[in-house]
Design a protein around this motif. Structure first.
Motif, PDB file in Angstrom:
ATOM      1  N   PHE A   1      42.729  55.788 -20.654  1.00  0.00           N
ATOM      2  CA  PHE A   1      43.435  56.947 -21.211  1.00  0.00           C
ATOM      3  C   PHE A   1      43.822  57.742 -19.952  1.00  0.00           C
ATOM      4  CE2 PHE A   1      40.464  55.862 -24.233  1.00  0.00           C
ATOM      5  CZ  PHE A   1      40.927  55.943 -25.555  1.00  0.00           C
ATOM      6  N   LYS A   2      45.123  58.043 -19.588  1.00  0.00           N
ATOM      7  CA  LYS A   2      45.543  58.737 -18.707  1.00  0.00           C
ATOM      8  C   LYS A   2      46.051  60.317 -19.157  1.00  0.00           C
ATOM      9  CE  LYS A   2      48.766  58.342 -14.914  1.00  0.00           C
ATOM     10  NZ  LYS A   2      49.627  59.639 -14.880  1.00  0.00           N
ATOM     11  N   ALA A   3      45.846  61.254 -18.389  1.00  0.00           N
ATOM     12  CA  ALA A   3      46.234  62.554 -18.788  1.00  0.00           C
ATOM     13  C   ALA A   3      47.231  63.108 -17.487  1.00  0.00           C
ATOM     14  CB  ALA A   3      45.151  63.500 -19.044  1.00  0.00           C
ATOM     15  N   ASP A   4      48.276  63.779 -18.004  1.00  0.00           N
ATOM     16  CA  ASP A   4      49.159  64.741 -16.748  1.00  0.00           C
ATOM     17  C   ASP A   4      48.987  66.127 -17.401  1.00  0.00           C
ATOM     18  OD1 ASP A   4      50.157  62.113 -15.923  1.00  0.00           O
ATOM     19  OD2 ASP A   4      51.771  62.117 -17.204  1.00  0.00           O
ATOM     20  N   GLY A   5      48.252  66.672 -16.193  1.00  0.00           N
ATOM     21  CA  GLY A   5      47.711  68.098 -16.225  1.00  0.00           C
ATOM     22  C   GLY A   5      48.864  69.159 -15.991  1.00  0.00           C
ATOM     23  N   PRO A   6      48.447  70.297 -15.678  1.00  0.00           N
ATOM     24  CA  PRO A   6      49.293  71.313 -15.227  1.00  0.00           C
ATOM     25  C   PRO A   6      49.170  71.106 -13.670  1.00  0.00           C
ATOM     26  CG  PRO A   6      46.817  72.149 -15.583  1.00  0.00           C
ATOM     27  CD  PRO A   6      47.037  70.676 -16.155  1.00  0.00           C
ATOM     28  N   THR A   7      50.062  71.910 -13.117  1.00  0.00           N
ATOM     29  CA  THR A   7      50.445  72.030 -11.761  1.00  0.00           C
ATOM     30  C   THR A   7      49.254  72.980 -10.969  1.00  0.00           C
ATOM     31  OG1 THR A   7      51.961  73.733 -11.720  1.00  0.00           O
ATOM     32  CG2 THR A   7      52.868  71.497 -11.794  1.00  0.00           C
ATOM     33  N   LEU A   8      49.082  72.545  -9.804  1.00  0.00           N
ATOM     34  CA  LEU A   8      48.216  73.352  -8.869  1.00  0.00           C
ATOM     35  C   LEU A   8      48.751  73.603  -7.559  1.00  0.00           C
ATOM     36  CD1 LEU A   8      45.195  74.626  -8.702  1.00  0.00           C
ATOM     37  CD2 LEU A   8      44.545  72.591  -7.942  1.00  0.00           C
ATOM     38  N   ALA A   9      49.029  74.789  -7.350  1.00  0.00           N
ATOM     39  CA  ALA A   9      49.670  75.149  -5.954  1.00  0.00           C
ATOM     40  C   ALA A   9      50.706  74.201  -5.443  1.00  0.00           C
ATOM     41  CB  ALA A   9      48.160  74.930  -4.723  1.00  0.00           C
ATOM     42  N   GLY A  10      51.638  73.947  -6.255  1.00  0.00           N
ATOM     43  CA  GLY A  10      52.756  72.820  -5.940  1.00  0.00           C
ATOM     44  C   GLY A  10      52.403  71.485  -6.277  1.00  0.00           C
ATOM     45  N   ALA A  11      51.237  71.173  -6.342  1.00  0.00           N
ATOM     46  CA  ALA A  11      50.796  69.857  -6.685  1.00  0.00           C
ATOM     47  C   ALA A  11      50.670  69.343  -8.264  1.00  0.00           C
ATOM     48  CB  ALA A  11      49.445  69.500  -6.000  1.00  0.00           C
ATOM     49  N   LYS A  12      51.040  68.143  -8.546  1.00  0.00           N
ATOM     50  CA  LYS A  12      50.737  67.477  -9.894  1.00  0.00           C
ATOM     51  C   LYS A  12      49.348  67.080  -9.928  1.00  0.00           C
ATOM     52  CE  LYS A  12      55.387  65.396 -10.275  1.00  0.00           C
ATOM     53  NZ  LYS A  12      56.213  64.109 -10.574  1.00  0.00           N
TER      54      LYS A  12
ATOM     55  N   GLY B   1      39.995  62.180 -11.080  1.00  0.00           N
ATOM     56  CA  GLY B   1      41.152  63.161 -11.220  1.00  0.00           C
ATOM     57  C   GLY B   1      41.828  63.198 -10.010  1.00  0.00           C
ATOM     58  N   THR B   2      43.123  63.708 -10.124  1.00  0.00           N
ATOM     59  CA  THR B   2      44.031  63.659  -8.768  1.00  0.00           C
ATOM     60  C   THR B   2      44.695  64.806  -8.837  1.00  0.00           C
ATOM     61  OG1 THR B   2      45.963  62.560 -10.091  1.00  0.00           O
ATOM     62  CG2 THR B   2      44.180  60.911  -8.651  1.00  0.00           C
ATOM     63  N   VAL B   3      44.895  65.329  -7.376  1.00  0.00           N
ATOM     64  CA  VAL B   3      45.962  66.443  -7.202  1.00  0.00           C
ATOM     65  C   VAL B   3      46.828  65.883  -6.258  1.00  0.00           C
ATOM     66  CG1 VAL B   3      46.192  68.530  -6.236  1.00  0.00           C
ATOM     67  CG2 VAL B   3      43.905  67.983  -7.510  1.00  0.00           C
ATOM     68  N   ASP B   4      48.318  65.773  -6.350  1.00  0.00           N
ATOM     69  CA  ASP B   4      49.307  65.299  -5.739  1.00  0.00           C
ATOM     70  C   ASP B   4      50.196  65.980  -5.402  1.00  0.00           C
ATOM     71  OD1 ASP B   4      49.071  61.925  -5.797  1.00  0.00           O
ATOM     72  OD2 ASP B   4      48.291  62.753  -7.853  1.00  0.00           O
ATOM     73  N   TRP B   5      50.318  66.109  -3.921  1.00  0.00           N
ATOM     74  CA  TRP B   5      51.398  66.884  -3.262  1.00  0.00           C
ATOM     75  C   TRP B   5      52.514  65.674  -2.661  1.00  0.00           C
ATOM     76  CZ3 TRP B   5      46.631  68.776  -2.779  1.00  0.00           C
ATOM     77  CH2 TRP B   5      46.322  69.971  -3.066  1.00  0.00           C
ATOM     78  N   PRO B   6      53.643  66.048  -2.373  1.00  0.00           N
ATOM     79  CA  PRO B   6      54.666  64.940  -2.106  1.00  0.00           C
ATOM     80  C   PRO B   6      53.937  63.963  -0.963  1.00  0.00           C
ATOM     81  CG  PRO B   6      55.738  67.062  -2.100  1.00  0.00           C
ATOM     82  CD  PRO B   6      54.246  67.261  -2.311  1.00  0.00           C
TER      83      PRO B   6
ATOM     84  N   VAL C   1      41.089  61.230   0.274  1.00  0.00           N
ATOM     85  CA  VAL C   1      42.238  62.022   0.812  1.00  0.00           C
ATOM     86  C   VAL C   1      43.080  60.981   1.131  1.00  0.00           C
ATOM     87  CG1 VAL C   1      43.277  63.730   2.218  1.00  0.00           C
ATOM     88  CG2 VAL C   1      41.103  64.218   1.156  1.00  0.00           C
ATOM     89  N   THR C   2      44.405  60.939   0.818  1.00  0.00           N
ATOM     90  CA  THR C   2      45.346  59.970   1.210  1.00  0.00           C
ATOM     91  C   THR C   2      46.666  60.834   1.688  1.00  0.00           C
ATOM     92  OG1 THR C   2      44.879  58.225  -0.246  1.00  0.00           O
ATOM     93  CG2 THR C   2      47.039  58.130   0.691  1.00  0.00           C
ATOM     94  N   ARG C   3      47.082  60.516   3.064  1.00  0.00           N
ATOM     95  CA  ARG C   3      48.240  61.287   3.564  1.00  0.00           C
ATOM     96  C   ARG C   3      49.281  59.994   3.986  1.00  0.00           C
ATOM     97  NH1 ARG C   3      50.995  66.025   3.894  1.00  0.00           N
ATOM     98  NH2 ARG C   3      51.993  66.246   5.931  1.00  0.00           N
ATOM     99  N   THR C   4      50.458  60.513   3.848  1.00  0.00           N
ATOM    100  CA  THR C   4      51.451  59.505   4.286  1.00  0.00           C
ATOM    101  C   THR C   4      52.568  60.319   5.154  1.00  0.00           C
ATOM    102  OG1 THR C   4      53.028  60.013   2.496  1.00  0.00           O
ATOM    103  CG2 THR C   4      51.828  58.204   2.071  1.00  0.00           C
ATOM    104  N   VAL C   5      52.900  59.778   6.355  1.00  0.00           N
ATOM    105  CA  VAL C   5      53.662  60.217   7.399  1.00  0.00           C
ATOM    106  C   VAL C   5      54.808  59.332   7.173  1.00  0.00           C
ATOM    107  CG1 VAL C   5      53.972  60.817   9.609  1.00  0.00           C
ATOM    108  CG2 VAL C   5      51.683  61.068   8.514  1.00  0.00           C
ATOM    109  N   ASN C   6      56.113  60.005   6.998  1.00  0.00           N
ATOM    110  CA  ASN C   6      57.551  59.174   6.844  1.00  0.00           C
ATOM    111  C   ASN C   6      58.066  59.195   8.231  1.00  0.00           C
ATOM    112  OD1 ASN C   6      57.451  58.834   3.750  1.00  0.00           O
ATOM    113  ND2 ASN C   6      57.693  60.844   3.585  1.00  0.00           N
ATOM    114  N   LEU C   7      58.253  58.038   8.754  1.00  0.00           N
ATOM    115  CA  LEU C   7      58.926  57.859  10.330  1.00  0.00           C
ATOM    116  C   LEU C   7      60.253  57.879   9.885  1.00  0.00           C
ATOM    117  CD1 LEU C   7      56.255  55.056  11.442  1.00  0.00           C
ATOM    118  CD2 LEU C   7      56.117  57.645  11.723  1.00  0.00           C
ATOM    119  N   ASP C   8      61.019  57.121   9.021  1.00  0.00           N
ATOM    120  CA  ASP C   8      62.099  57.148   8.438  1.00  0.00           C
ATOM    121  C   ASP C   8      62.397  56.803   6.975  1.00  0.00           C
ATOM    122  OD1 ASP C   8      62.278  54.492   8.590  1.00  0.00           O
ATOM    123  OD2 ASP C   8      62.704  54.438  10.681  1.00  0.00           O
TER     124      ASP C   8
END
Length: 460
Positions: free
Chosen positions: A114-125, A154-159, A201-208
């Motif tokens: 079961f997967k839930a999509d909840g409200p935003t939080l500080a600009g995050a899904k 649970g997850t909190v996702d920024w870009p 915590v996962t962080r991506t850094v876009n080089l290009d």
């Protein structure tokens, strides 16, 4: 009056019809829940506080094993121990089981989530997922398995940043071997199977546009030797595991099918590691180290032209690692070595190599690799080999029937008839090489299993 009579009659006929479409558990005959057809109307709206989706699959397994792998023999043992005709006694790795074969069906690997999509939080899904399979009691009869918690997070996702908290894949060793045996070659170089409580915590850094770095750090449950069990008192037990990964990802090479061929993955290469410590009451309260580190890569040798079509794709995936005190995931064959059993004599070959009866972390190293090829969109072929060795056989002096090596070669073919139905067949050759057989120093032996597996899936 006549017109009014017909209008009233039509209304009375319409009311049950409207009611049947909108509500259940009525006294209508036939009841809308169970008629017509098999259990009647099995599709109905699902609502939650937030947007909710449901998925999973039914999986029927059949396995023929050339040796007896016990009541859970539909999948291979996490220990990596295959029965040997040279080992005496009645244990699961003994000649008793090596002299028997096994033919077994199971549906316990079926799952629902079961997967839930909840409200935003500080600009995050925000979102959450909970998943169960039916391996809660392996001793239960086939028709009465119990649910077992797999994922719950649970997850909190920024870009470019994600925070995950809950139960998720163990952080050590990211490769999941694409075996139809859901042990996924854990004791032969891919010990990714456990799901453990954690925060990461996962962080991506876009080089290009096509190149990026991904950093992952986590604190996770210390499931090493069981010294964190409720029965242990005092300031004992493992510390939290500190784990990390760093990957370089290149999207310009295209993508190819990953685990279970359900995702399309780009080129990735990176490092992973885990470290911790623990106090062990059985080791005179001394501290034992826990660690592991390794290298992982995924290479789309021939990538998909659009990221969706699997036709003609070829992928290579592999990893190698060294580890200590990680038997809970299969990364090492034992948690610790040098233990004097109750009533044993320290220093004797049959008990321990350490005259003081002290323990040290069991160490292993491993490597594994697989190739995956899709001649057509629906037909997939996978072959692979993995092996786990002792870091130093001297570590296991005095330990009877220790595993010098566990290795597996496998090949499987899958075919997707449509979006729901998949059939698969697989062959596995699994070998365990033992040392100090029956307590005799320097005596070696091998246990061998050949498995033929058939699987049917229904994804929903």
């Amino acid at each position: 009056m006549k017109n009014h009579h017909w209008a009233l009659t039509a209304l009375l006929w319409a009311v049950p019809t409207l009611g049947a479409a909108a509500e259940y558990n009525t006294d209508l005959n036939p009841s809308p829940e169970v008629a017509p057809g098999f259990y009647g109307k099995m599709s109905s709206p699902v609502t939650s506080k937030f947007k909710l989706s449901i998925g999973g699959y039914v999986k029927l397994d059949y396995a023929y094993n050339s040796v007896n792998l016990g009541p859970n023999g539909v999948i291979t043992p996490i220990s990596g121990a295959i029965p040997s005709r040279a080992i005496s006694g009645t244990g699961p790795n003994s000649a008793t089981f090596a002299g028997q074969n096994q033919s077994v069906f199971s549906l316990k690997q079926s799952r629902i989530w079961f997967k839930a999509d909840g409200p935003t939080l500080a600009g995050a899904k925000t979102g959450a997922l909970i998943e169960v399979d039916f391996y809660g009691d392996n001793s239960a009869a086939a028709e009465s398995p119990m649910p077992r918690l797999r994922h719950a997070y649970g997850t909190v996702d920024w870009p470019n940043t994600q925070v995950l908290f809950g139960q998720y894949w163990d952080m050590f060793a990211p490769m999941i071997a694409s075996t139809e045996d859901f042990r996924t070659a854990a004791p032969q170089g891919a010990p990714y199977g456990p799901r453990v409580p954690q925060i990461r915590v996962t962080r991506t850094v876009n080089l290009d546009a096509n190149n990026l770095l991904k950093f992952v750090v986590a604190l996770q449950d210390p499931a090493q030797t069981g010294d964190n069990s409720p029965a242990v008192t005092g300031e004992y037990g493992p510390n939290v595991n500190y784990a990390g990964q760093i990957f370089y990802i290149n999207k310009s090479l295209g993508t190819a099918p990953g685990y279970m061929s359900l995702s399309m993955n780009p080129f990735s290469v990176g490092l992973f590691g885990l470290v911790s410590k623990e106090k062990a009451p059985s080791n005179n309260n001394h501290t034992l180290d826990t660690w592991g580190y390794g290298l992982y890569t995924f290479i789309p040798i021939h990538g998909s032209h659009n990221g969706v079509d699997r036709t003609g794709t070829i992928a290579f995936e592999g990893q190698s690692y060294a580890a200590a005190n990680l038997a809970y995931s299969g990364a090492t064959s034992l948690s610790v070595v040098g233990t004097t059993p109750p009533g044993g004599t320290p220093g004797t070959v049959s008990n321990t190599y350490d005259p003081a009866g002290h323990q040290s972390a069991a160490r292993n190293w491993a490597f594994i690799a697989q190739l995956k090829y899709f001649p057509t969109q629906d037909l997939g072929i996978t072959g692979g080999y993995g092996t786990r060795y002792t870091f130093d056989n001297k570590d296991f002096v005095g330990i009877p029937n220790f595993q010098r090596q566990s290795q597996q070669a496998w090949g499987n073919v899958t075919y997707d008839f449509n979006a729901a139905i998949r059939l698969a067949t697989e062959y596995q050759n699994i070998q365990t090489k033992y040392g100090n057989v029956n307590g005799v120093a320097g005596r070696n032996a091998t246990g061998v299993d050949n498995t033929i597996r058939l699987c049917a899936y229904y994804f929903f």
